[in-house]
Structure formats: structure tokens, C-alpha cells
Motif scaffolding. Sequence first.
Motif, short mmCIF file in Angstrom:
data_model
loop_
_atom_site.label_atom_id
_atom_site.label_comp_id
_atom_site.label_asym_id
_atom_site.label_seq_id
_atom_site.Cartn_x
_atom_site.Cartn_y
_atom_site.Cartn_z
N ALA A 168 -1.22 8.73 0.10
CA ALA A 168 -2.36 8.61 -0.85
C ALA A 168 -2.17 8.97 -2.24
O ALA A 168 -1.93 8.20 -3.51
CB ALA A 168 -3.08 9.59 -0.69
N GLU A 169 -0.79 10.19 -2.73
CA GLU A 169 -0.74 9.77 -3.66
C GLU A 169 0.48 9.33 -4.08
O GLU A 169 0.51 9.32 -5.48
CB GLU A 169 -0.53 11.42 -4.05
N VAL A 170 1.34 9.23 -3.20
CA VAL A 170 1.98 7.84 -3.91
C VAL A 170 1.99 6.13 -3.72
O VAL A 170 2.98 5.99 -4.75
CB VAL A 170 2.99 8.00 -2.69
N LYS A 174 3.05 4.32 -7.73
CA LYS A 174 3.22 2.99 -7.52
C LYS A 174 2.14 1.96 -7.25
O LYS A 174 2.70 1.01 -7.66
CB LYS A 174 3.96 2.85 -6.02
N GLY A 175 1.12 2.83 -7.97
CA GLY A 175 0.00 1.44 -8.49
C GLY A 175 -0.61 0.95 -7.82
O GLY A 175 -1.28 -0.68 -7.50
N ILE A 176 -0.46 1.18 -6.30
CA ILE A 176 -1.24 0.35 -5.00
C ILE A 176 -2.41 0.98 -5.32
O ILE A 176 -3.00 0.02 -4.83
CB ILE A 176 -0.34 0.72 -3.44
N GLY A 177 -3.02 1.90 -4.51
CA GLY A 177 -4.82 2.80 -4.69
C GLY A 177 -4.62 3.21 -5.89
O GLY A 177 -3.87 2.87 -6.89
N CYS A 225 4.18 3.46 5.06
CA CYS A 225 3.16 2.75 5.30
C CYS A 225 2.34 3.11 4.08
O CYS A 225 1.54 4.59 4.39
CB CYS A 225 2.62 2.64 5.92
N LEU A 226 1.48 2.35 2.92
CA LEU A 226 1.04 2.53 1.71
C LEU A 226 -0.44 2.25 2.46
O LEU A 226 -0.76 1.05 3.24
CB LEU A 226 1.45 2.75 0.55
N LEU A 227 -1.42 2.63 1.81
CA LEU A 227 -3.01 2.02 1.66
C LEU A 227 -3.08 1.35 0.22
O LEU A 227 -2.97 2.23 -0.71
CB LEU A 227 -3.98 2.52 2.17
N ARG A 228 -3.82 0.27 0.05
CA ARG A 228 -5.23 -0.15 -1.04
C ARG A 228 -5.91 0.64 -0.88
O ARG A 228 -6.45 1.01 -2.58
CB ARG A 228 -4.99 -1.36 -0.81
N SER A 252 5.36 13.11 -6.10
CA SER A 252 3.82 12.86 -5.59
C SER A 252 4.10 14.40 -4.64
O SER A 252 2.73 14.86 -4.51
CB SER A 252 4.39 11.80 -4.30
N LEU A 253 5.10 14.72 -3.65
CA LEU A 253 5.26 16.31 -2.95
C LEU A 253 4.69 17.20 -3.86
O LEU A 253 4.21 18.36 -3.94
CB LEU A 253 6.48 16.93 -2.85
N LEU A 254 5.85 17.39 -5.48
CA LEU A 254 5.05 18.44 -6.64
C LEU A 254 3.49 18.35 -7.33
O LEU A 254 2.89 19.33 -7.80
CB LEU A 254 5.73 18.30 -7.77
#
Length: 259
Positions: A168-170, A174-177, A225-228, A252-254
Amino acid sequence: MVNNLGGFIAATLYRGLTLVHLPTSLMAQVDAAIDRKQAVNHPLGKNLIGSLYSPHAVFIDPRLLRTLSAMQLRNGMAEPIKHALTQSNSFFRFLIENADRLHDPAFLETMIKKTIRLKLGLMRLNGKTVDGEFIMQYGHCIGHALERSSNYALSHGEAIAIGMRISAEVSLAKGIGNSALIDAHDLILKKYGLPTVVPDSVKVVNVLKSVEYDKGMLQRTPRLCLLRSVGEVYRERAGCAVYVSWPVLKRSLLRNMSH
């Protein structure tokens, strides 16, 4: 683990024996038994040695879960939560509203049936597109790496929970969610007592090294796989396998660990 080991042996001994699953853990009933993937771990990563081999039959009895500890039930809930986050906002709301019924046989039966239906829907896509597999692997690229990097101190469910939260942080990076997507992950994972933050004992460099062995890697780049939003997978023209650069993944991990 017993489910995967039995499946791996059945797939390889005498070039294949009839495989019947009678899963006795929640994780097996909603995930491992309902799949063609039979595999065992290797020192370099999760599920690296195995076969695609369908079971002849799977018999699921939620009453077998009555002897499980609360920890094992929480561990198994990571997979239903994954299907809710990726496929069904209504299932997400159902899980939120019934989080206090984890030991209720009626809830468990309804939840298991719904999870299996959602999973089978994705499995039917696999012959036509890789989308089904990538959706089923939501949170797993990072989650498997966390399992390995923790030397399996993190259970599968705990690692996948954190892997979904980082995914979710990724999406945000990336401006997706948006931040509401992260809040939704926090809400449902905490409702079921699952972690959302990488433990201090896990080193980022080790996680990134383990990601290199993920089956979603292509051209030396992770694909996730990423979510909106809840129930809405982000899709590009080529499908839902999204390339994520190493710098974005590391940030995103950090960011997650800073919480």
C-alpha cells in the motif's frame, strides 16, 4: 507446512500420486490446500522447489479449527484479508464488522466459503492471463522476503500482513493509491491482531536480497500487484503486474520501518 510438504511429495514420488488434502489449519483451509502449487522452501527463498500439481479432492471442516490457538487463527486470516483488499469491498466490510467472531464456527464457515470462491475466481484466470496469479500474490513478494529475512521468526500470515501494508505504501509512492488505502490496511490488520510494521530485527538489505528470488521478478526488476483502493486492483495496459524500481521499494520499506 504439512500441506505443502505432502503436496510436494505427492507431485514427485513415482512421478505423481493421487493427492487428497484434509487441511486442519485456517491457513491451509483458505489458501495452501486450494491451489495447484506444491512447493518447499530453500535457504535462498520461499517455495523455490516444487511443482504445479492439482489435488484430486480437498475436504474442509471448520470444526477442525476449534483446537487452534488464537495466534494460528490470526495467522490464517492474512489470506482472507488479502482477498478482501484486492477483490471485494463488501467482503472487507464483512471482515471488519465481524472481527470479534474469530472463534465463532458460523463466522469461520461463511468466511472460508467466501474466501475460497474469490480464490477460485482468480485461479480460473490463470489459463488466460497472469493477472490472477499476481492478484493472489498481493503482498507476497515483500512478505516472502520478510519471512526469509526474519529466519522464519515471522509466521507466513504476519509476513504477508506486513507485505500488504508495504505494498500500500508502494502504491502511494507511485501515485496509484492514497493515504486512505494505507489506513484501510491498518484498520483491518489491527482488527485481527496482525502486524503492520517490519520488526527492528529485520535488515532492509536482507529483504531486498530475498526479493531477487521472487517469481515475479522480470528484467531484474520486481513486479507487484498494487491497489487503487479497497477491492480495486491497479491495471496497466499489460495487466496488473506493475514494475517497481528498487529505490521505490527501498524507500517504502524504510518508510514503513519509521513508524
